[in-house]
Motif scaffolding. Sequence first.
Motif, PDB file in Angstrom:
ATOM      1  N   ARG A   1       1.822  14.351  -8.187  1.00 49.91           N
ATOM      2  CA  ARG A   1       2.675  14.786  -7.083  1.00 49.91           C
ATOM      3  C   ARG A   1       3.946  13.920  -6.776  1.00 49.91           C
ATOM      4  O   ARG A   1       4.679  14.123  -5.736  1.00 49.91           O
ATOM      5  CB  ARG A   1       2.100  14.796  -5.864  1.00 49.91           C
ATOM      6  N   GLY A   2       4.129  13.155  -7.762  1.00 49.34           N
ATOM      7  CA  GLY A   2       5.334  12.221  -7.630  1.00 49.34           C
ATOM      8  C   GLY A   2       5.333  11.109  -6.628  1.00 49.34           C
ATOM      9  O   GLY A   2       6.095  10.277  -6.469  1.00 49.34           O
ATOM     10  N   VAL A   3       4.042  10.723  -6.296  1.00 49.25           N
ATOM     11  CA  VAL A   3       3.850   9.705  -5.479  1.00 49.25           C
ATOM     12  C   VAL A   3       4.296   8.176  -6.068  1.00 49.25           C
ATOM     13  O   VAL A   3       4.915   7.548  -5.694  1.00 49.25           O
ATOM     14  CB  VAL A   3       2.415   9.660  -5.201  1.00 49.25           C
TER      15      VAL A   3
ATOM     16  N   ALA B   1       1.013  -1.503  -0.026  1.00 42.07           N
ATOM     17  CA  ALA B   1      -0.121   0.014  -0.059  1.00 42.07           C
ATOM     18  C   ALA B   1       0.767   1.296   0.062  1.00 42.07           C
ATOM     19  O   ALA B   1       1.936   1.255   0.449  1.00 42.07           O
ATOM     20  CB  ALA B   1      -0.829  -0.048   1.384  1.00 42.07           C
ATOM     21  N   ILE B   2       0.318   2.314  -0.560  1.00 51.00           N
ATOM     22  CA  ILE B   2       0.939   3.691  -0.727  1.00 51.00           C
ATOM     23  C   ILE B   2       0.226   4.535   0.396  1.00 51.00           C
ATOM     24  O   ILE B   2      -0.967   4.599   0.040  1.00 51.00           O
ATOM     25  CB  ILE B   2       1.015   4.312  -2.166  1.00 51.00           C
ATOM     26  N   PHE B   3       0.988   4.958   1.340  1.00 51.55           N
ATOM     27  CA  PHE B   3       0.338   6.008   2.228  1.00 51.55           C
ATOM     28  C   PHE B   3       0.919   7.318   2.282  1.00 51.55           C
ATOM     29  O   PHE B   3       2.349   7.290   2.298  1.00 51.55           O
ATOM     30  CB  PHE B   3       0.396   5.284   3.599  1.00 51.55           C
ATOM     31  N   ASP B   4       0.194   8.175   2.571  1.00 53.15           N
ATOM     32  CA  ASP B   4       0.682   9.756   2.689  1.00 53.15           C
ATOM     33  C   ASP B   4       1.595   9.530   4.097  1.00 53.15           C
ATOM     34  O   ASP B   4       0.934   9.441   5.192  1.00 53.15           O
ATOM     35  CB  ASP B   4      -0.402  11.076   2.658  1.00 53.15           C
ATOM     36  N   ALA B   5       2.759   9.958   4.193  1.00 50.60           N
ATOM     37  CA  ALA B   5       3.677   9.973   5.360  1.00 50.60           C
ATOM     38  C   ALA B   5       3.129  10.695   6.412  1.00 50.60           C
ATOM     39  O   ALA B   5       3.133  10.493   7.551  1.00 50.60           O
ATOM     40  CB  ALA B   5       4.925  10.162   5.160  1.00 50.60           C
ATOM     41  N   ARG B   6       2.589  11.916   6.058  1.00 56.37           N
ATOM     42  CA  ARG B   6       2.154  13.012   7.148  1.00 56.37           C
ATOM     43  C   ARG B   6       0.592  12.546   7.322  1.00 56.37           C
ATOM     44  O   ARG B   6       0.516  12.673   8.844  1.00 56.37           O
ATOM     45  CB  ARG B   6       2.021  14.400   6.262  1.00 56.37           C
ATOM     46  N   THR B   7      -0.264  12.417   6.507  1.00 59.40           N
ATOM     47  CA  THR B   7      -1.731  12.224   7.278  1.00 59.40           C
ATOM     48  C   THR B   7      -2.232  10.798   7.365  1.00 59.40           C
ATOM     49  O   THR B   7      -3.030  10.664   7.911  1.00 59.40           O
ATOM     50  CB  THR B   7      -2.689  12.892   5.953  1.00 59.40           C
TER      51      THR B   7
END
Length: 159
Positions: free
Chosen positions: A86-88, A48-54
Amino acid sequence: MYAAVVESIAEVSPWLPWCSEGYSISETESFIELCITAWAQQAHFPLAIFDARTGQYLGGTGVNHIERTNRIGCIGYWVRTSATGRGVAPRAVRLVARFAFESLQLSRLEIFARPENAPSRRVAEKAGAKFEAIARNRVVQHGRAYDAALYSLIPGDLA
């Protein structure tokens, strides 16, 4: 994951048949169970890819179609519509490639996308993958064989 898929059906469904109108929460649950089994069996490695901040779920990637004799595998990826641009995906591809080379001891990874899937091809290129060919009838989607742009990554590409 369910919310990310539903948000992204219009953009993702032409390329990934599992992402379609009528996608259900039970499909998400089944997919998560399959992921757990795949990791336990070391068959393929969905991530899974998660936003590190949120902590928001942004999409998925992973290593699949592993051929251990020749030390090759494939990388797949998708990112929810609201997180594209966004480069994700390129960052995720580079991270999963490092995992495949270092932990799985693979020596080559392939990424394929239909030739007209420009966003996916840009991800491969931004991640450092090298374009190799248009492979005829390389991928079957929606019950039909399609050509695919074939990209490769080898360990030196991550340097």
